[in-house]
Write an enzyme that holds these catalytic residues in place. Structure first.
Site, mmCIF file in Angstrom:
data_model
loop_
_atom_site.group_PDB
_atom_site.id
_atom_site.type_symbol
_atom_site.label_atom_id
_atom_site.label_comp_id
_atom_site.label_asym_id
_atom_site.label_seq_id
_atom_site.Cartn_x
_atom_site.Cartn_y
_atom_site.Cartn_z
ATOM 1 N N ASN A 9 -8.081 -6.857 6.062
ATOM 2 C CA ASN A 9 -7.415 -5.909 6.952
ATOM 3 C C ASN A 9 -8.461 -4.900 7.419
ATOM 4 O OD1 ASN A 9 -5.880 -3.994 8.218
ATOM 5 N ND2 ASN A 9 -4.709 -3.385 6.397
ATOM 6 N N LYS A 11 -8.157 -2.637 9.519
ATOM 7 C CA LYS A 11 -7.558 -1.339 9.895
ATOM 8 C C LYS A 11 -8.118 -0.885 11.248
ATOM 9 C CE LYS A 11 -6.567 -0.471 5.085
ATOM 10 N NZ LYS A 11 -6.354 0.466 3.992
ATOM 11 N N HIS A 95 2.712 -2.154 6.313
ATOM 12 C CA HIS A 95 1.624 -1.576 5.518
ATOM 13 C C HIS A 95 1.968 -0.121 5.220
ATOM 14 C CE1 HIS A 95 -2.290 -0.068 4.337
ATOM 15 N NE2 HIS A 95 -2.650 -1.323 4.135
ATOM 16 N N GLU A 97 0.326 2.462 5.349
ATOM 17 C CA GLU A 97 -0.178 3.420 6.346
ATOM 18 C C GLU A 97 0.754 3.479 7.553
ATOM 19 O OE1 GLU A 97 -4.135 1.795 6.506
ATOM 20 O OE2 GLU A 97 -4.468 2.513 4.466
ATOM 21 N N GLU A 162 0.713 -3.728 -2.706
ATOM 22 C CA GLU A 162 -0.393 -2.782 -2.597
ATOM 23 C C GLU A 162 0.048 -1.415 -3.130
ATOM 24 O OE1 GLU A 162 -3.417 -3.949 0.657
ATOM 25 O OE2 GLU A 162 -1.820 -2.829 1.648
ATOM 26 N N GLY A 168 -7.934 2.341 -0.997
ATOM 27 C CA GLY A 168 -9.053 3.157 -0.541
ATOM 28 C C GLY A 168 -9.578 4.141 -1.568
ATOM 29 N N SER A 207 -8.200 -1.558 -3.303
ATOM 30 C CA SER A 207 -9.544 -1.467 -3.886
ATOM 31 C C SER A 207 -10.046 -2.779 -4.481
ATOM 32 C CB SER A 207 -9.608 -0.335 -4.925
ATOM 33 O OG SER A 207 -9.427 0.912 -4.295
HETATM 34 P P1 13P Z 1 -8.764 -1.049 0.323
HETATM 35 O O1 13P Z 1 -9.184 -2.437 -0.043
HETATM 36 O O2 13P Z 1 -9.762 -0.323 1.164
HETATM 37 O O3 13P Z 1 -8.311 -0.271 -0.882
HETATM 38 O O4 13P Z 1 -7.468 -1.196 1.272
HETATM 39 C C1 13P Z 1 -6.421 -1.974 0.837
HETATM 40 C C2 13P Z 1 -5.496 -2.154 1.978
HETATM 41 O O5 13P Z 1 -4.809 -1.225 2.383
HETATM 42 C C3 13P Z 1 -5.441 -3.480 2.613
HETATM 43 O O6 13P Z 1 -4.322 -3.617 3.421
#
Ligand code: 13P
Length: 247
Positions: A9, A11, A95, A97, A162, A168, A207
Site C-alpha cells: 500500500n 498510500k 483502511h 486512514e 491492521e 507506521g 509495521s
Molecule cells: P506500515 O507498514 O507503514 O505500518 O503501514 C501499514 C498499512 O497501513 C498498510 O495498509
C-alpha cells in the site's frame, strides 16, 4: 497453507518517475518460482502508467479506495468500473486512514465491497482496533463488530487485520497477539459465513518489515501481509515477498 498474498500500500506516495522505477524494480526482482501473489497499490494517478508496466509480469495492481456507484455526480470520486477499465484487479477498502480521516463507517465500506465485487475487483477490507480499544480490552469486540458491519453477505474477498497502533509506528503486533487475534477472526468469519469463512484470506498489516516478515508470515492462518512503509523500498518489499515464498 494456500498461496500467501503480499500487498504493498503506497498510500499517498509516488510521482511518475519514482513510481515507474519502483514498479519495474519489484517486477524484475520477484524470486523465480515464487509461490506468493504480489500486488502493488499506488495512488490513483499512477494506476494507468503502472498498469502497462506490470501487464506481463507477475505483479498485480490494486487501488486504495473506490466509490460505491458505477458513475454519476460524485466530484473527485473513482468508481470500481473505472479501475477495472485500467486493468486494476484489487482494491483496498476501509483502511483506518480512510475511516479516521474521511469518516468512512462500516456501512460505507460494506457498500463499497459489494460494488467492487460486482465490478470484478477483489476487495481487501481492512479492520483494526485503536490503542485505546486495545488498552481497555475491547479488541475482539471491536473487530467482531467491524467484521459484521464491513463485510457484505457472500463476501469472497480478502480481510486485512491492521491494528491501528501498529501502523507506521515500527512496532508490529507480537506473534502471540497476531496468533490469538487471527484465531478469533477466523472463528468470527466461520460464524458469519459458514464454510466460506474458512477460505477467506486474512492478511496482517502494521509495521511489517524485512526483519519481522518471516516470523509474521509463518504464523498459522496468516494469509499474507499488507505493507505500508516497507513497500516503498523495493529491497525491503522483495525481502518480504521472499519470506512469504519460503513459508
Ligand atoms: P506500515 O507498514 O507503514 O505500518 O503501514 C501499514 C498499512 O497501513 C498498510 O495498509
Amino acid at each position: 497453507m494456500s498461496r500467501q498474498i503480499i500487498v504493498g500500500n503506497w498510500k499517498m506516495n509516488g510521482l511518475t518517475a519514482d513510481s515507474a522505477e519502483r514498479a519495474r524494480t519489484i517486477a524484475a526482482g520477484l524470486p523465480a518460482g515464487s509461490s506468493a501473489e504480489v500486488v502493488i497499490c499506488p495512488p490513483f494517478t499512477q494506476l494507468a502508467a503502472l498498469a502497462s508496466i506490470v501487464k506481463d509480469t507477475r505483479v498485480g495492481l490494486g487501488a486504495q479506495n473506490c466509490h460505491k456507484d458505477e458513475k454519476g455526480a460524485h466530484t473527485g470520486d473513482i468508481s470500481p468500473q473505472m479501475l477495472t477499465d485500467l486493468g486494476v484487479s484489487y482494491v483496498i477498502l476501509g483502511h483506518s486512514e480512510r475511516r479516521q480521516n474521511h469518516g468512512e463507517i462500516d456501512e460505507t465500506v460494506r457498500e463499497k465491497a459489494v460494488a467492487a465485487t460486482k465490478a470484478g475487483l477483489t476487495p481487501i477490507v481492512c479492520i483494526g482496533e485503536t490503542e485505546d480499544q486495545r488498552q481497555s480490552g475491547e479488541t475482539q469486540n471491536t473487530l467482531g463488530w467491524q467484521i459484521k458491519g464491513s463485510l457484505p453477505d457472500g463476501f469472497s474477498g480478502i480481510l486485512a487485520y491492521e491494528p491501528i497502533w501498529a501502523i507506521g509506528t515500527g512496532l508490529a503486533a507480537t506473534p502471540d497477539d497476531i496468533r490469538e487475534t487471527l484465531s478469533f477472526l477466523r472463528a468470527e468469519l466461520i460464524r458469519q459465513f459458514g464454510e466460506t469463512g474458512k477460505s477467506i484470506s486474512i492478511l496482517y498489516g502494521g509495521s511489517v518489515s524485512a526483519d519481522n516478515a518471516a516470523e509474521i508470515l509463518a504464523i498459522q492462518d496468516v494469509g499474507g501481509a499488507l505493507v505500508g512503509g516497507a513497500s516503498l523500498k523495493p529491497d525491503a518489499f522483495l525481502s518480504i515477498v521472499r519470506a512469504a515464498s519460503a513459508g
